[in-house]
Scaffold this motif. Sequence first.
Motif, short mmCIF file in Angstrom:
data_model
loop_
_atom_site.label_atom_id
_atom_site.label_comp_id
_atom_site.label_asym_id
_atom_site.label_seq_id
_atom_site.Cartn_x
_atom_site.Cartn_y
_atom_site.Cartn_z
N ASP A 419 0.83 -1.21 0.00
CA ASP A 419 0.00 0.00 0.00
C ASP A 419 0.86 1.26 0.00
O ASP A 419 0.53 2.25 -0.66
CB ASP A 419 -0.93 0.00 1.22
CG ASP A 419 -2.03 -1.04 1.11
OD1 ASP A 419 -2.26 -1.54 -0.02
OD2 ASP A 419 -2.66 -1.36 2.14
N THR A 420 1.96 1.22 0.74
CA THR A 420 2.88 2.37 0.76
C THR A 420 3.47 2.63 -0.63
O THR A 420 3.55 3.77 -1.09
CB THR A 420 4.01 2.12 1.77
OG1 THR A 420 3.45 1.92 3.07
CG2 THR A 420 4.98 3.29 1.81
N LEU A 421 3.89 1.55 -1.31
CA LEU A 421 4.47 1.70 -2.65
C LEU A 421 3.43 2.23 -3.63
O LEU A 421 3.71 3.15 -4.42
CB LEU A 421 5.02 0.36 -3.12
CG LEU A 421 6.17 -0.25 -2.33
CD1 LEU A 421 6.55 -1.62 -2.90
CD2 LEU A 421 7.37 0.67 -2.33
N ASP A 430 -0.07 9.51 -10.92
CA ASP A 430 -1.53 9.48 -11.04
C ASP A 430 -2.03 8.17 -11.65
O ASP A 430 -3.05 8.14 -12.32
CB ASP A 430 -2.05 10.66 -11.87
CG ASP A 430 -2.37 11.86 -10.99
OD1 ASP A 430 -2.32 11.71 -9.77
OD2 ASP A 430 -2.65 12.93 -11.54
N ILE A 431 -1.28 7.10 -11.45
CA ILE A 431 -1.66 5.78 -11.96
C ILE A 431 -1.75 4.81 -10.79
O ILE A 431 -0.86 4.80 -9.92
CB ILE A 431 -0.64 5.26 -13.00
CG1 ILE A 431 -0.63 6.16 -14.23
CG2 ILE A 431 -0.96 3.82 -13.40
CD1 ILE A 431 0.41 5.77 -15.26
N SER A 432 -2.80 4.02 -10.74
CA SER A 432 -2.93 2.97 -9.73
C SER A 432 -2.30 1.69 -10.29
O SER A 432 -2.90 1.00 -11.10
CB SER A 432 -4.41 2.74 -9.38
OG SER A 432 -4.95 3.89 -8.76
N PHE A 433 -1.08 1.40 -9.85
CA PHE A 433 -0.36 0.25 -10.38
C PHE A 433 -0.92 -1.05 -9.83
O PHE A 433 -1.43 -1.11 -8.71
CB PHE A 433 1.13 0.37 -10.05
CG PHE A 433 1.89 1.27 -10.97
CD1 PHE A 433 2.65 0.75 -12.00
CD2 PHE A 433 1.81 2.64 -10.86
CE1 PHE A 433 3.34 1.57 -12.87
CE2 PHE A 433 2.48 3.48 -11.72
CZ PHE A 433 3.25 2.94 -12.73
N LYS A 434 -0.82 -2.09 -10.64
CA LYS A 434 -1.33 -3.40 -10.29
C LYS A 434 -0.21 -4.24 -9.66
O LYS A 434 0.93 -4.23 -10.13
CB LYS A 434 -1.87 -4.13 -11.53
CG LYS A 434 -3.10 -3.48 -12.15
CD LYS A 434 -4.32 -3.69 -11.29
CE LYS A 434 -5.57 -3.18 -11.99
NZ LYS A 434 -6.79 -3.39 -11.17
N GLN A 435 -0.56 -4.99 -8.63
CA GLN A 435 0.40 -5.90 -8.02
C GLN A 435 0.53 -7.15 -8.89
O GLN A 435 -0.44 -7.83 -9.16
CB GLN A 435 -0.05 -6.28 -6.62
CG GLN A 435 0.84 -7.32 -5.96
CD GLN A 435 0.30 -7.76 -4.60
OE1 GLN A 435 -0.32 -6.97 -3.89
NE2 GLN A 435 0.53 -9.02 -4.25
N ILE A 436 1.75 -7.44 -9.31
CA ILE A 436 2.02 -8.62 -10.12
C ILE A 436 2.47 -9.78 -9.24
O ILE A 436 2.01 -10.91 -9.40
CB ILE A 436 3.08 -8.31 -11.19
CG1 ILE A 436 2.59 -7.18 -12.09
CG2 ILE A 436 3.40 -9.55 -12.01
CD1 ILE A 436 1.29 -7.46 -12.81
N ALA A 450 3.00 -3.19 -11.91
CA ALA A 450 3.00 -2.88 -13.34
C ALA A 450 1.82 -1.97 -13.66
O ALA A 450 0.82 -1.93 -12.92
CB ALA A 450 2.94 -4.15 -14.18
N LYS A 451 1.93 -1.27 -14.76
CA LYS A 451 0.81 -0.46 -15.24
C LYS A 451 -0.40 -1.36 -15.48
O LYS A 451 -0.26 -2.51 -15.92
CB LYS A 451 1.19 0.23 -16.56
CG LYS A 451 2.09 1.44 -16.42
CD LYS A 451 2.31 2.05 -17.80
CE LYS A 451 3.16 3.30 -17.73
NZ LYS A 451 3.39 3.87 -19.08
N PRO A 452 -1.60 -0.84 -15.25
CA PRO A 452 -2.80 -1.66 -15.47
C PRO A 452 -2.91 -2.20 -16.89
O PRO A 452 -3.38 -3.31 -17.10
CB PRO A 452 -3.95 -0.69 -15.13
CG PRO A 452 -3.35 0.33 -14.24
CD PRO A 452 -1.93 0.49 -14.68
N GLU A 453 -2.44 -1.43 -17.87
CA GLU A 453 -2.58 -1.86 -19.26
C GLU A 453 -1.72 -3.07 -19.59
O GLU A 453 -1.92 -3.75 -20.59
CB GLU A 453 -2.21 -0.71 -20.19
CG GLU A 453 -0.76 -0.32 -20.13
CD GLU A 453 -0.53 1.18 -20.24
OE1 GLU A 453 0.28 1.58 -21.09
OE2 GLU A 453 -1.16 1.93 -19.50
#
Length: 1075
Positions: A419-421, A430-436, A450-453
């Motif tokens: 959550d901190t990262l 301004d991007i909500s990154f996805k946990q891989i 990673a980026k959501p895309e």
Amino acid sequence: MSTSPQPWHHGNITRSKAEDLLSKAARDGSFLLRDSESIQGAYALCVLYQNCVYTYRILPNEERKLSVQASEGVPIRFFSVLTDLVETYYSPNMGLATHLQFPVQKEEEPEEEPVKYPPQLPPRNFPGGMSANGSKEAHGGESQTSELACASLRDTYLQRLQHLDMSNLPEEHQQSIQEYFHTSLCLDAEQAQNGNPNLPRLKKLTMEICKHLNSEISRTLPTLEAFQRLLDQQLSPGVGRMRSQVTFCEFMRSWSSLQVKSELLGLTTKMFLKVDVETGKIYFKKYKDGPEDKYFVHNKILQLVKSQKVAKLVIVLETEKEKTLRKEFVFDDTKKREGFCQLLQQMKNKHSDKPEPDMITVFVGTWNMGNASPPHSIASWFQCKGQGKTRDDTADHIPHDIYVVGTQEDPLGEKEWIDTLKSALRGTTDISFKQIAVQTLWNIRIVVLAKPEHENRISHIFSDSVKTGIANALGNKGAVGVSFMFNGTSFGFVNSHLTSGSEKKIRRNQNYVSILRFLNLGDKKLNPFDITHRFTHLFWLGDLNYRIELPSTEAESIVTKIKQQQYQELLCRDQLTIEKGEGKVFLHYDEEEITFAPTYRFERDTRERYAYTKAKATGTKYNLPSWCDRVLRKSYPLVHVFCQSYGCTNDIMTSDHSPVFSTFEVGVVSQFVSKQDPNSVSQGGIKFMNCIATLMTKSKTKFFIEYHSSCLEKFVKSSEGENQDHSDGNIKVRFGNQLVPIISDPEYLLDQHILLCVKSTDCDESYGEGCVALRAAESSYTEFHVTLTHHGERTGTLTGGVQLRTSGGKQTEKLYDFIKVERDDSGAPKGKGLDHNNKFALPHPSDITNPNYMGVGYKSGGVTDRGWSYSMSPRSGSGGGGGVGGHGGKDQTHGNIFPKKTVYDHSAVRSPTGKAANNDVKPADMFDNPLYGSMGKSGGGGAKDSPDCQSSKDHLTAPDPYFSFPKPSDQDSDRPPVPTPRNRSYTCSETKPQCPAPTSFASLHPLSYTKNPVKPSRSEGGMVLTANKPPLPMKSRPGQADATSTKPRDYRDSSELPSKLRPPSRPIQPLPKEG
């Protein structure tokens, strides 16, 4: 020596280590046992006889009985334990080269370091229960002792409870918790002491607290899912984008302007460049707030050409009249220029019409947190702000595609840290990154975001950990790793915390080897290969704990040198640099130049002072300032990878370590789908010829090669090689094979690599692994030289030639071809540059193109050992434009504006010798590749070339001029092929990191306008060749004389775009062969 009851059993030592121990014993009949590297639960019996090591497999059967695979004709005997087996083989005539006589015992292990255990739970075993003589104590004494222990445990928890703020908890929950510690805790403790681990009363308390949780989840979850579906739906084009994207794009517009000066006709003009990533335009303005009427759109920006010596940039633009316009600018420093180039690359990538990216950027960071919580803001870490090679302010908010964060001594829980990262990245991008992926071992952790895309582009995710603490059983030291596929490119990341202490260098080396051997990542079918060969790109980060090897009396002198930024003097004494240079660890890994201060050991809450002394009970311990925290990388040959930044932060001070950041520009490939009709495409081929493996071993055995690649339907097992020479400690074996790829389209095939593993026939164990890039052989027969390694050690070399046969097809231009570096005319004469007296000498490049490639080259005047090299044919013809060892002349090509669309055909490929083909091809054994389904029997397999039995010379014989395939080709075999040269060039300059500019504008100094960029001489400081940028991929490759040139789009020397007509390139000349 070890006091083990079986001194001859050495566990999981490596094969090479076993041979070293037997060589030191130097007596016939010396022997030892080790665990098999190829079969789980099996062993290898190693026996020394006449200065050769004979290895016999000990295999278990279904009943777990053990037997030795000895000579034929000897009855097989089965044993329940190894001791009985060894005792039996002390007798002669048991099928071994000689009977067992002298057991070789283990070497002494280095002293282990004290371990810092993680926080311990309250004790669950209580005093009492057994008396000194082992009998039960009297019931009264036992009961009294247990009651005292329970009272102490209860009082401890009740005291903690008083200091715990529970005001926000429901009242009934507070009462339940207090009641448990007052009445039920001792009952659970007694049951735990008696061997019942279930703690029934604690379980009851937990169920009572959570009794409403399930209903709350059932009631709330559908609402959240509906809300998510609502937000996930894309808005119509007319409505626009989500607020976060609008905010980010508007912010980009505000900081993407640069003040510049340009010189035209001898007059200096001040200008402003503005990059609008969202609309895909670059503006040229005379004033910062001037009109934005002069601009070029993204598809009219053809190329960026960097200067080597100064921060000059040439922007090549396409005008309306199919001409090229060159605009030259000089920035204050190279960091400003790099930031501007990154903006333009991002704009080109954003507006690309390609469905999948061919280049991404990766952030790799490591931080020993010192068991302290992080500060409120860690943004500078992800923005690469601080010391060293840092990013310009212009690129601050450009998000990377993947973030890999490794921590050591991390006190936070996984969820809290993730959550901190995410929060820190959301604040800067301004991007909500996805946990891989996330993997934790005690306080060692790695997180991949990673980026959501990209979420659907990432697959085959694996994670693992290895303990290297005391007896390799404790996780206070060790490694965690994550691997995955990004479309068709494999990535591996290892975060390690190695043994501490300046004097523990050897133990750190052993930690590295243990991690290399036992970290289980990547394709599980690549069993012969460790993680150094399983990935296109492998990144190794962490607190490696290598120190500056100077006496403690030099502490003040070290601090003084650091203040004066005399880092190179200290790096000469850096243990990792020394050990790596001697090939003991991180063989063939790359590390960007270190231009930042040592990251350990600081006083906390400041970066002004190093705390290099520590008072201990045994005396004062010195921790000299050192570069403990590092990032290294290893990639396959001839792939695109470029380090954009490498440094440490200045403002994160909660730990005695500073966080280290690094960013990389990495080429990736997509999952390939051929557009050609399979029935009309000629069969492709990969032929390895005249391969000679020189193995550093005393083993008396035969060898074969396994070929692994995703471009093969099955892995290929060669015929048994011919042992040509057996000198002291070395053996030479000749091989040759022909492979059939599943796809012959060059767009696919030239991005592939072949992994080779030399194995023994007696125990099926690897004696060395290597990798060959097929791109090296795209235009003609190519000779290669590969260093073989096994478990991180150099075990030999493999030399030979590789030849490709591909179908007709085209190569598309890559995003990383967008930026080039000006040529240098001061090098070798045209057409020169290859040392023909040394078949595997690396070419001296004089044509500098893409600075972002990792390839063949030189560094600081000496050859950089990358573990591989290729000797490619010299280019000829003015239209060829340079290449390997050649000089890039003026671009005289004409024709289509995009030469990448040219079609070529290599259905017939001639070797440099022009000899007749050898049709005697023996198929090799093939085994299923799990990445592909069964595709039926292939038309051909590998074969062993017939070696020259009359000669044992260690040079390559002439290759076959044509491919020999069992399946006939539709092509006319009598028609002489015309291999066309590829414009292959190399990178020579290493950009030194510059100090951060105080503002976001870069002042430019006037330059006189010339068509040909400045070309510095080899003697000048900017001409430092690196080995981390390979030649450019070809945009087109004709195979006939009337086809268009293969030269990539290159506008450095031309003021006009190519016209519709283009003369054919001259065919490549054969490489001179020696007798």
